[in-house]
Design a protein around this motif. Sequence first.
Motif, mmCIF file in Angstrom:
data_model
loop_
_atom_site.group_PDB
_atom_site.id
_atom_site.type_symbol
_atom_site.label_atom_id
_atom_site.label_comp_id
_atom_site.label_asym_id
_atom_site.label_seq_id
_atom_site.Cartn_x
_atom_site.Cartn_y
_atom_site.Cartn_z
ATOM 1 N N THR A 77 41.209 46.483 40.649
ATOM 2 C CA THR A 77 40.706 47.479 39.708
ATOM 3 C C THR A 77 40.571 46.927 38.288
ATOM 4 O O THR A 77 40.021 47.598 37.421
ATOM 5 N N THR A 78 41.098 45.733 38.044
ATOM 6 C CA THR A 78 41.044 45.163 36.702
ATOM 7 C C THR A 78 39.619 44.772 36.348
ATOM 8 O O THR A 78 38.911 44.146 37.149
ATOM 9 N N ASP A 79 39.212 45.138 35.151
ATOM 10 C CA ASP A 79 37.855 44.853 34.679
ATOM 11 C C ASP A 79 37.892 43.598 33.808
ATOM 12 O O ASP A 79 38.439 43.613 32.713
ATOM 13 N N CYS B 148 44.828 52.802 33.003
ATOM 14 C CA CYS B 148 45.712 51.696 33.337
ATOM 15 C C CYS B 148 45.156 50.894 34.505
ATOM 16 O O CYS B 148 45.245 49.673 34.556
ATOM 17 N N ALA C 147 42.078 48.460 33.475
ATOM 18 C CA ALA C 147 42.305 47.758 32.212
ATOM 19 C C ALA C 147 41.287 46.647 32.051
ATOM 20 O O ALA C 147 40.902 45.982 33.014
ATOM 21 N N GLN C 148 40.851 46.456 30.817
ATOM 22 C CA GLN C 148 39.883 45.405 30.527
ATOM 23 C C GLN C 148 40.609 44.152 30.054
ATOM 24 O O GLN C 148 41.536 44.213 29.254
ATOM 25 N N VAL C 149 40.165 43.009 30.562
ATOM 26 C CA VAL C 149 40.778 41.721 30.243
ATOM 27 C C VAL C 149 39.687 40.776 29.770
ATOM 28 O O VAL C 149 38.643 40.636 30.429
ATOM 29 N N ILE D 148 41.960 35.650 40.776
ATOM 30 C CA ILE D 148 42.870 36.554 40.068
ATOM 31 C C ILE D 148 44.313 36.084 40.241
ATOM 32 O O ILE D 148 45.119 36.135 39.297
ATOM 33 N N GLU E 182 49.490 41.079 35.062
ATOM 34 C CA GLU E 182 49.300 41.785 36.327
ATOM 35 C C GLU E 182 47.849 42.241 36.423
ATOM 36 O O GLU E 182 47.351 42.939 35.558
ATOM 37 N N ALA E 183 47.185 41.803 37.487
ATOM 38 C CA ALA E 183 45.786 42.166 37.687
ATOM 39 C C ALA E 183 45.548 42.396 39.168
ATOM 40 O O ALA E 183 46.205 41.791 40.017
ATOM 41 N N ASP E 184 44.621 43.285 39.476
ATOM 42 C CA ASP E 184 44.278 43.563 40.871
ATOM 43 C C ASP E 184 42.788 43.831 40.959
ATOM 44 O O ASP E 184 42.016 43.520 40.035
#
Length: 425
Positions: free
Chosen positions: A228-230, A16, A19-21, A214, A224-226
């Motif tokens: 750690t988001t890939d 989680c 997560a890849q975007v 971001i 929601e992204a931070d």
Amino acid sequence: MKKMIMVTLILTNGLCGFAQVTIEECQRRAQEHYPLVKQYVQIEEAEVSRLANTGKGYLPQVKISGNASYRSEVTRLPFDASQWGIPGLDIPALSKDQYALSLDALQVLWDGGEIKSGKESVRTAAQVEKRRVAVGLYALYQQVNTAFFGVLLADAGLHQNKLLQEELARNYQRVQACVQHGISEETDLHVVRVEQLKAEQHATELAGVRAACIAILANLTGMEADETTDFVRPVLLPTVATSVSRPELSLYDAQIKNYEAENALVTAGLFPKFALFATGGYGKPGLNMLENRFAPYYIVGMKFEWNIGRFYTLKNRRKLIRNHIGQTEIQRELFLFNTRLDMIRKNKEIKQCAEQLKYDDEIIRLKTAIRKASEAKMTNGVLSVTELMRDLHAEQMAIQDKIRHEIAYMQALYDLKFTAGHTNE
């Protein structure tokens, strides 16, 4: 069992958190999240209401009216009936107070197609509004592209910055060993330390840029992204777009159809109208004006109406409609002209980025070889630390140039897709 549960929770949280975007997902989410999309529902509801109101022109038009009046004079016979001496001949005078209450109904038989044309005008006007919303939503693609590739550029910069800091740490240890052996001076350590601080400072700057991009994406997409988001770097094949498929073209077509529907409505207004009518009432007097009493009455018949006055302005109204259509066609031609020019510039930019990428790897290889040779010379006391840092900086600049060229190449491909209107391909 407890260990298995703990491992599962850790893996789940890890998935989680990382997560890849993709850029396609961001574009789709932006289309769904943007407040402007709510106007589609409003436009459709308004269209249904207007069509219903226009269609009610086929229903009987009913009107209730009444009046009570007092007149200073009423119609009287110009002679005295009692002088004639005829038994039963007594014609009473009308009262000066008169009353009437009536119900009028009108049923259209033929209106020259005005109601039908009115409905088509409502439909085409709704299509124009929907196309305007589509144009507004399409502009989101460019904003998403800019923010997404801003994140990718920051990510690549942060990754390279991490490698740079590791390289500087190794050089710091190498210089420190040289200082201990009397090969280098204490100030040489300061030179390396300055470069380390600059690298850390640049990492902070890149992290701020990434966070800002971001935040923009989060507002555009509602995702929601931070940190750690890939964000997945897209893989694209170079394409040369030649056709234009922008939503603005659909808007121009819808506007022309709306003007054509308006012209059909003008034509329908030139024809005569036929309708049935009925009137029922109760008043004093009734239809028999010689009876001075309350009485019911009714009238039925057919009505014919032809507004000849509409021919007076027909020529100018049609001229205005043709003028609006001509202006819209000119706007479409101008849009296509500017869009094709922009596509030429984008294709040139893509070609230029591809040409630059051909040389980046070789430049980096040579810069790396120079830097390694400088490290060896510095260790042997032949080269100063300042010169080593210069060569290291040159190597990093070459690597940064390749990163910028790669991101610029991908962004140029997506910008071309946006300009041509092929975002779904």
